[in-house]
Scaffold this motif. Structure first.
Motif, PDB file in Angstrom:
ATOM      1  N   PRO A   1       0.819  -1.217   0.000  1.00  0.00           N
ATOM      2  CA  PRO A   1       0.000   0.000   0.000  1.00  0.00           C
ATOM      3  C   PRO A   1       0.851   1.265   0.000  1.00  0.00           C
ATOM      4  O   PRO A   1       1.851   1.329   0.710  1.00  0.00           O
ATOM      5  CB  PRO A   1      -0.810  -0.112   1.296  1.00  0.00           C
ATOM      6  CG  PRO A   1      -0.016  -1.009   2.179  1.00  0.00           C
ATOM      7  CD  PRO A   1       0.802  -1.905   1.299  1.00  0.00           C
ATOM      8  N   CYS A   2       0.458   2.234  -0.804  1.00  0.00           N
ATOM      9  CA  CYS A   2       1.102   3.549  -0.775  1.00  0.00           C
ATOM     10  C   CYS A   2       0.921   4.128   0.628  1.00  0.00           C
ATOM     11  O   CYS A   2      -0.190   4.142   1.154  1.00  0.00           O
ATOM     12  CB  CYS A   2       0.447   4.459  -1.814  1.00  0.00           C
ATOM     13  SG  CYS A   2       0.912   6.197  -1.639  1.00  0.00           S
ATOM     14  N   PRO A   3       1.990   4.604   1.273  1.00  0.00           N
ATOM     15  CA  PRO A   3       1.850   5.111   2.647  1.00  0.00           C
ATOM     16  C   PRO A   3       1.025   6.388   2.729  1.00  0.00           C
ATOM     17  O   PRO A   3       0.554   6.746   3.807  1.00  0.00           O
ATOM     18  CB  PRO A   3       3.294   5.353   3.089  1.00  0.00           C
ATOM     19  CG  PRO A   3       4.085   5.459   1.838  1.00  0.00           C
ATOM     20  CD  PRO A   3       3.379   4.647   0.792  1.00  0.00           C
ATOM     21  N   THR A   4       0.827   7.075   1.616  1.00  0.00           N
ATOM     22  CA  THR A   4       0.028   8.302   1.644  1.00  0.00           C
ATOM     23  C   THR A   4      -1.455   8.013   1.417  1.00  0.00           C
ATOM     24  O   THR A   4      -2.299   8.440   2.201  1.00  0.00           O
ATOM     25  CB  THR A   4       0.554   9.295   0.582  1.00  0.00           C
ATOM     26  OG1 THR A   4       1.926   9.565   0.862  1.00  0.00           O
ATOM     27  CG2 THR A   4      -0.241  10.600   0.603  1.00  0.00           C
ATOM     28  N   CYS A   5      -1.774   7.293   0.334  1.00  0.00           N
ATOM     29  CA  CYS A   5      -3.190   7.134  -0.033  1.00  0.00           C
ATOM     30  C   CYS A   5      -3.689   5.700   0.072  1.00  0.00           C
ATOM     31  O   CYS A   5      -4.871   5.439  -0.102  1.00  0.00           O
ATOM     32  CB  CYS A   5      -3.427   7.649  -1.448  1.00  0.00           C
ATOM     33  SG  CYS A   5      -2.745   6.562  -2.723  1.00  0.00           S
ATOM     34  N   HIS A   6      -2.792   4.749   0.351  1.00  0.00           N
ATOM     35  CA  HIS A   6      -3.145   3.339   0.553  1.00  0.00           C
ATOM     36  C   HIS A   6      -3.628   2.607  -0.678  1.00  0.00           C
ATOM     37  O   HIS A   6      -4.080   1.465  -0.595  1.00  0.00           O
ATOM     38  CB  HIS A   6      -4.104   3.167   1.746  1.00  0.00           C
ATOM     39  CG  HIS A   6      -3.405   3.470   3.024  1.00  0.00           C
ATOM     40  ND1 HIS A   6      -2.643   2.553   3.696  1.00  0.00           N
ATOM     41  CD2 HIS A   6      -3.267   4.634   3.697  1.00  0.00           C
ATOM     42  CE1 HIS A   6      -2.085   3.127   4.736  1.00  0.00           C
ATOM     43  NE2 HIS A   6      -2.446   4.389   4.761  1.00  0.00           N
TER      44      HIS A   6
ATOM     45  N   ARG B   1       6.304   5.936  -8.446  1.00  0.00           N
ATOM     46  CA  ARG B   1       5.468   7.072  -8.127  1.00  0.00           C
ATOM     47  C   ARG B   1       4.032   6.571  -8.074  1.00  0.00           C
ATOM     48  O   ARG B   1       3.560   5.944  -9.016  1.00  0.00           O
ATOM     49  CB  ARG B   1       5.602   8.149  -9.201  1.00  0.00           C
ATOM     50  CG  ARG B   1       5.012   9.465  -8.763  1.00  0.00           C
ATOM     51  CD  ARG B   1       5.642  10.594  -9.537  1.00  0.00           C
ATOM     52  NE  ARG B   1       4.735  11.019 -10.584  1.00  0.00           N
ATOM     53  CZ  ARG B   1       4.415  12.283 -10.791  1.00  0.00           C
ATOM     54  NH1 ARG B   1       4.930  13.241 -10.045  1.00  0.00           N
ATOM     55  NH2 ARG B   1       3.586  12.607 -11.753  1.00  0.00           N
ATOM     56  N   CYS B   2       3.361   6.867  -6.967  1.00  0.00           N
ATOM     57  CA  CYS B   2       1.975   6.436  -6.837  1.00  0.00           C
ATOM     58  C   CYS B   2       1.141   7.174  -7.891  1.00  0.00           C
ATOM     59  O   CYS B   2       1.173   8.401  -7.961  1.00  0.00           O
ATOM     60  CB  CYS B   2       1.455   6.733  -5.441  1.00  0.00           C
ATOM     61  SG  CYS B   2      -0.299   6.377  -5.270  1.00  0.00           S
ATOM     62  N   GLY B   3       0.398   6.422  -8.686  1.00  0.00           N
ATOM     63  CA  GLY B   3      -0.400   7.028  -9.743  1.00  0.00           C
ATOM     64  C   GLY B   3      -1.573   7.824  -9.197  1.00  0.00           C
ATOM     65  O   GLY B   3      -2.111   8.696  -9.879  1.00  0.00           O
ATOM     66  N   LEU B   4      -1.972   7.539  -7.963  1.00  0.00           N
ATOM     67  CA  LEU B   4      -3.159   8.186  -7.409  1.00  0.00           C
ATOM     68  C   LEU B   4      -2.811   9.481  -6.661  1.00  0.00           C
ATOM     69  O   LEU B   4      -3.431  10.507  -6.895  1.00  0.00           O
ATOM     70  CB  LEU B   4      -3.863   7.194  -6.479  1.00  0.00           C
ATOM     71  CG  LEU B   4      -5.272   7.530  -6.025  1.00  0.00           C
ATOM     72  CD1 LEU B   4      -6.194   7.811  -7.203  1.00  0.00           C
ATOM     73  CD2 LEU B   4      -5.835   6.394  -5.176  1.00  0.00           C
ATOM     74  N   CYS B   5      -1.811   9.435  -5.777  1.00  0.00           N
ATOM     75  CA  CYS B   5      -1.517  10.624  -4.961  1.00  0.00           C
ATOM     76  C   CYS B   5      -0.165  11.229  -5.309  1.00  0.00           C
ATOM     77  O   CYS B   5       0.248  12.222  -4.725  1.00  0.00           O
ATOM     78  CB  CYS B   5      -1.562  10.274  -3.475  1.00  0.00           C
ATOM     79  SG  CYS B   5      -0.135   9.334  -2.924  1.00  0.00           S
ATOM     80  N   ARG B   6       0.524  10.613  -6.270  1.00  0.00           N
ATOM     81  CA  ARG B   6       1.787  11.137  -6.829  1.00  0.00           C
ATOM     82  C   ARG B   6       2.957  11.132  -5.848  1.00  0.00           C
ATOM     83  O   ARG B   6       3.967  11.803  -6.083  1.00  0.00           O
ATOM     84  CB  ARG B   6       1.593  12.545  -7.408  1.00  0.00           C
ATOM     85  CG  ARG B   6       0.514  12.565  -8.468  1.00  0.00           C
ATOM     86  CD  ARG B   6       0.484  13.862  -9.208  1.00  0.00           C
ATOM     87  NE  ARG B   6      -0.667  13.923 -10.102  1.00  0.00           N
ATOM     88  CZ  ARG B   6      -1.036  14.992 -10.758  1.00  0.00           C
ATOM     89  NH1 ARG B   6      -0.325  16.124 -10.652  1.00  0.00           N
ATOM     90  NH2 ARG B   6      -2.087  14.973 -11.541  1.00  0.00           N
TER      91      ARG B   6
HETATM   92 ZN   LIG Z   1      -0.572   7.105  -3.092  1.00  0.00          ZN
END
Ligand SMILES: [Zn+2]
Ligand SMILES: [Zn+2]
Length: 298
Positions: free
Chosen positions: A267-272, A286-291
């Motif tokens: 899981p992305c630590p920012t947006c999961h 790079r997370c595609g959702l929260c960058r």
């Molecule tokens: Zn994210």
């Protein structure tokens, strides 16, 4: 919005909270989330005990409507004896009727917190974003209120002394602290000095520890020694299997990539949102959702 009862602590709703953050980014997009870079300042929703009750409540509701950019929405705030702390009628608008429990007549400092949650119900209603079931939908509402900059008021309404306690909303104080910390890490905002309630401040620091813990999970390079060692063992195990099963109790899992190299998802630590990267040493993703840029050692 719920009211009363003993105050629950810890992280019983954590999975739903995380799903709510992901859902917010998905529904709003990164760019819209970023427009909420500043939290509601206390001065905008401050309410003195000598202020006129009805005019004051209308004014605070208006500030929250402006914060959430609901330009044509009009909140009509009333008070009555009721079981819950507050409620809102989700109609077609542009007028929405919010009812606050009569006790807020005597606890005006928390009117902003109660209204923040109810105005968020309107915001999510207009977005068409909801979770099935009352419990999960209320968790989504508290999480969204907090992530978009007004939920610190709900956490600050948590107060305890030797004889009494009070808390608003469905998240535990630590969960409010966690979402607020996620927000502060993503936006570079420090709410530590805003609290009027010492218990709320403590819950925030606990939530911040928990949020930082998310940033130190393998395969992120910030992971600690013990986590990395466990990860190396799980990876070796996965590489020996044709169809690796998810290691128990870890946020990451390994998947074979159709004959290609092994991949790890976490899981992305920012947006999961779950991220998938190849297992091949140092990888920058790079997370595609929260960058968020994620430095990984896979
Ligand atoms: Zn994210
Ligand atoms: Zn609610």
């Amino acid at each position: 919005m719920a009211n009363g009862g003993p105050v629950e602590h810890g992280y019983p709703h954590l999975e739903t909270v995380r799903a709510a953050v992901t859902a917010l980014y998905k529904r709003l997009s990164y760019d819209t989330v970023r427009t909420f870079a500043s939290s509601v300042p206390l001065a905008d929703v401050a309410f003195g005990d000598t202020d006129d009750l009805h005019l004051g409540a209308q004014r605070v509701a208006r500030e929250l409507v402006l914060h959430f950019r609901l330009p044509d929405a009009r909140m009509i705030v009333g008070f009555r004896e009721m079981e819950h702390a507050a409620s809102v009628e989700l109609a077609a608008g542009p007028e929405y009727f919010i009812e606050l429990n009569d006790r807020f007549r005597r606890h005006r400092r928390d009117i902003g917190a109660a209204l923040a949650h109810e105005v968020m119900h309107v915001y999510l209603h207009r977005l068409g974003l909801s979770f099935p079931g009352t419990r999960d939908n209320e968790i989504l509402t508290d999480t969204a209120t907090t992530y978009l900059g007004a939920g610190w008021l709900l956490l600050d309404a948590f107060r305890e002394d030797a004889t009494s306690s009070q808390k608003l909303g469905y998240l535990t104080p630590e969960e409010f602290g966690y979402v607020l910390a996620k927000r502060s890490l993503a936006f570079g905002e420090d709410p530590a000095t805003w609290f009027t309630s010492p218990q709320a401040y403590t819950a925030y620091t606990r939530g911040l520890d928990r949020a930082r813990h998310d940033e130190r999970q393998p395969p992120l390079t910030a992971a600690g020694w013990a986590g990395r060692r466990r990860y190396a063992k799980d990876r070796r195990h996965a590489q020996e299997q044709a169809a690796p099963s998810a290691p128990a109790g870890t946020p990451y899992s390994f998947t074979p990539d159709d004959g290609g190299p092994l991949r790890v998802s976490f899981p992305c630590p920012t947006c999961h949102q779950r991220i998938r990267v190849p297992v091949r040493g140092r990888v920058r993703a790079r997370c595609g959702l929260c960058r968020t840029v994620l430095e990984c050692d896979t």
